[in-house]
Design a protein around this motif. Structure first.
Motif, mmCIF file in Angstrom:
data_model
loop_
_atom_site.group_PDB
_atom_site.id
_atom_site.type_symbol
_atom_site.label_atom_id
_atom_site.label_comp_id
_atom_site.label_asym_id
_atom_site.label_seq_id
_atom_site.Cartn_x
_atom_site.Cartn_y
_atom_site.Cartn_z
ATOM 1 N N THR A 1 41.614 34.695 32.538
ATOM 2 C CA THR A 1 40.280 34.871 32.668
ATOM 3 C C THR A 1 39.540 35.052 33.946
ATOM 4 O OG1 THR A 1 39.822 32.609 32.339
ATOM 5 C CG2 THR A 1 40.069 33.630 30.384
ATOM 6 N N GLY A 2 40.327 35.155 35.033
ATOM 7 C CA GLY A 2 39.819 35.143 36.525
ATOM 8 C C GLY A 2 39.376 36.402 36.866
ATOM 9 N N GLN A 3 38.664 36.265 38.142
ATOM 10 C CA GLN A 3 37.912 37.805 38.409
ATOM 11 C C GLN A 3 39.080 38.741 39.021
ATOM 12 O OE1 GLN A 3 34.915 38.337 38.260
ATOM 13 N NE2 GLN A 3 34.641 36.179 37.140
ATOM 14 N N GLY B 1 36.729 30.708 35.731
ATOM 15 C CA GLY B 1 37.879 31.311 35.300
ATOM 16 C C GLY B 1 38.983 31.189 36.237
ATOM 17 N N ASP B 2 39.011 30.787 37.334
ATOM 18 C CA ASP B 2 40.474 30.721 37.936
ATOM 19 C C ASP B 2 40.935 29.135 37.968
ATOM 20 O OD1 ASP B 2 39.977 33.133 38.898
ATOM 21 O OD2 ASP B 2 39.091 32.663 40.652
ATOM 22 N N VAL B 3 39.958 28.328 37.241
ATOM 23 C CA VAL B 3 40.686 26.711 37.295
ATOM 24 C C VAL B 3 40.823 26.380 35.797
ATOM 25 C CG1 VAL B 3 40.308 24.494 37.859
ATOM 26 C CG2 VAL B 3 39.967 26.536 39.869
ATOM 27 N N LYS B 4 42.027 25.808 35.695
ATOM 28 C CA LYS B 4 41.997 25.204 34.037
ATOM 29 C C LYS B 4 42.949 24.307 34.609
ATOM 30 C CE LYS B 4 42.984 25.942 29.379
ATOM 31 N NZ LYS B 4 43.358 26.929 28.262
ATOM 32 N N GLY C 1 41.159 40.779 23.780
ATOM 33 C CA GLY C 1 40.020 40.461 24.359
ATOM 34 C C GLY C 1 40.114 39.626 25.411
ATOM 35 N N THR C 2 41.074 39.111 26.088
ATOM 36 C CA THR C 2 41.031 38.055 26.901
ATOM 37 C C THR C 2 40.872 38.537 28.184
ATOM 38 O OG1 THR C 2 42.878 36.745 25.838
ATOM 39 C CG2 THR C 2 42.673 36.164 28.161
ATOM 40 N N PHE C 3 40.928 39.683 28.732
ATOM 41 C CA PHE C 3 40.758 40.161 30.084
ATOM 42 C C PHE C 3 39.255 40.693 30.120
ATOM 43 C CE2 PHE C 3 45.269 41.325 30.399
ATOM 44 C CZ PHE C 3 45.831 40.134 30.660
#
Length: 569
Positions: free
Chosen positions: A315-317, A412-415, A359-361
């Motif tokens: 889900t990141g940029q 979006g970059d951290v989970k 649809g994740t991207f």
């Protein structure tokens, strides 16, 4: 011999002063080096003289104690500085973590060391230049360091850019050719209906219904010629004027193709080579190039690449922007599935198989349009093995208790996820992080309670031993003092029993030597007030005894001489 006046110093004192002055002159004589014994003797004298100033010693001792306490408080309250190495991709997260740690622990500061890439971060922690590092799991160095936490799961994506749309002029004739056949069935159903009515009424009703539906469809097609032409144009664009056999759908088809590695994310040439190697595609048969994120759209527009390789948070940029750049004329790109992800994960434990939901991207239309099989690898926060467990536990507490704030700081970059705490887990946790995750953190008394307990048991033994040694030393000193006093008392008795002046002279010499011994011992040992009074009283008694006995012998000698003269007369 006539005794000297009481106010004059005794002969022993004069002799000691003479020797002391002569020795001092020899020690300080020019051209002669001072011996170690004389230097030690001088230092001892200076120290004894200094210690006699009680108030000065008390003031200096108080200042030393206050300074020691202040220094201890300063170093105790001084902030502990920790260093973390991070690549440019992880700098945003590193700054957010440092801010959260500073808010929760005023005495802890996290200093960020920026490195060009993940390999440089691994080299920094290997050289003990930093205490923590953010490393992807596919690096060999990441397996050498215990893990504090999982920052995110990165996924790989092979993106096939959307083909250019077909010209609209070529699409309209096809639509025009399809409309007349739609109208012909509606014009010739009547004769057939009449012939069919003679055989069966039910067949007539069925055919009549079919003709009605066909007429409705023809009317709709007449009203929406533009829509049908647009749909056919999109279908042709999806095919790209090529057969389905030429469409890129498998990794094995990348031989001879142009693959662009999008920079600024986790995608590297090493990951691409590992992926192609598993499918038996030599990297030499693939044209590989690096493309900056801002140049992806131009590369797709100019048809410079066949496939885009990108890796990062799902889900990141990084992946989302690449998907947007690979979209043309509203047509979303397609993806090459890594269908052998399970096999790759078994051969390389640092990877894992993952199913990416539709649809994740993101994008418009949403991508991927169906579930996609791919590979994933974790991004670890690792620490040095020998780093303090308490500090790692404090950082782990900040990491997991502030996961929502950290996720907002880097959307979006951290989970953040906690690794498994099982003993047979594939990831080795740092003991500090394990203590926090398993709620087994120890307090001060938990850590040092046993040491304090055994120390309290053992300390009296050492204390008794020290007291015994000190008592022995003091007893030895006291014994020497008592021996000197006993010698003085023996001389006093001998002085009372002396019968001649020669015997008194010998006692006087012994007394002088004894005074010298007492003075030398006083230089090596500090006499208290009681000892000084005892020696002073004993020496005075000896001096008075010798003087009195001398006078008595002289008087007896004078009386005997007078009697002899009288008898002779």
């Amino acid at each position: 011999m006539q005794p000297g006046p009481p106010h004059q110093p005794p002969l022993a004192a004069k002799w000691w002063l003479f020797r002391h002055e002569s020795e001092s002159d020899q020690e300080h004589a020019p051209g002669r080096s001072m011996s170690i014994e004389s230097l030690e003797h001088m230092v001892r004298n200076r120290v004894r003289m200094f210690l006699r100033h009680t108030w000065l010693v008390a003031i200096l001792g108080t200042l030393v104690i206050v300074g020691a306490v202040a220094s201890g408080i300063y170093f105790w309250n001084q902030a502990e500085r920790m260093r973390i190495a991070a690549a440019p991709l992880d700098m945003q997260f590193a700054h957010a973590l440092a801010d959260q740690l500073n808010r929760q622990h005023r005495d802890l500061h996290l200093q960020i060391v920026e490195t060009p890439d993940a390999e440089a971060a691994a080299a920094a922690i290997s050289k003990r230049e930093v205490d923590f590092a953010l490393l992807p799991s596919h690096l060999d160095d990441s397996l050498n360091w215990p893990v504090v936490g999982i920052i995110r799961q990165n996924v790989m994506a092979l993106i096939v850019p959307a083909p250019p749309a077909a010209p609209p002029a070529a699409a309209k004739p096809k639509a025009a050719e399809t409309t007349p056949p739609a109208e012909k069935p509606s014009a010739k159903p009547a004769p057939k209906k009449a012939k069919a009515a003679k055989s069966s009424k039910s067949a007539k009703a069925t055919k009549t219904a079919k003709n009605a539906k066909a007429s409705d469809k023809s009317d709709d097609s007449d009203d929406s010629d533009d829509d049908d032409s647009g749909k056919s144009a999109k279908a042709d664009a999806d095919k790209g004027g090529k057969d389905d056999s030429n469409k890129l759908e498998k990794v094995s088809q990348l031989a001879g193709k142009r693959v662009g590695i999008v920079t600024g994310n986790e995608a590297t040439a090493g990951l691409l080579e590992l992926l192609l190697g598993h499918y038996g595609v030599p990297i030499a048969k693939v044209t590989v190039s690096d493309i900056k994120p801002e140049n992806v759209a131009d590369a797709v527009k100019n048809n410079q690449v066949d496939v885009l390789f990108v890796a990062g948070a799902a889900t990141g940029q990084g992946i989302s922007k690449t998907v947007t750049a690979a979209t043309r004329d509203g047509i979303a790109p397609s993806f090459i599935a890594i269908d052998q992800a399970d096999g790759i994960a078994k051969r390389h434990p640092s990877f894992d198989s993952i199913d990416i939901d539709a649809g994740t991207f993101g994008g418009s239309p949403p991508t991927p349009d169906d579930d996609l099989k791919s590979l994933s690898f974790a991004e670890y926060l690792v620490a040095r093995k020998s780093f303090h467990e308490s500090l790692v536990a404090a950082l782990a507490k900040t990491l997991y208790s502030s996961r929502q704030s950290l996720a907002i700081a880097a959307p979006g970059d951290v989970k953040i996820e906690a690794p498994s705490t099982d003993k047979d887990a594939a990831i080795v946790l740092h003991p500090g992080a394990l203590a926090y995750l398993s709620d087994s953190q120890q307090s001060f008394f938990d850590k040092y309670g046993d040491d304090i307990f055994y120390g309290m048991l053992i300390f009296p033994v050492f204390g008794s031993a020290i007291a015994g040694v000190a008592s022995y030393l003091l007893r030895d000193t006291r014994t020497r003092r008592l021996r000197l006093l006993q010698r003085v008392l023996d001389l006093v008795r001998k002085a009372h029993d002396a019968q001649t002046l020669e015997a008194l002279d010998r006692l006087q010499i012994d007394a002088d030597n004894l005074v010298i011994s007492i003075i030398h011992q006083s230089e090596h040992e500090e006499f208290d007030e009681t000892a000084r009074m005892s020696f002073s009283f004993s020496l005075d008694q000896l001096r008075f005894a010798i003087a009195a006995r001398r006078q008595a012998i002289i008087d007896q000698t004078g009386t005997a001489g007078s009697s002899a003269k009288a008898a002779a007369a």
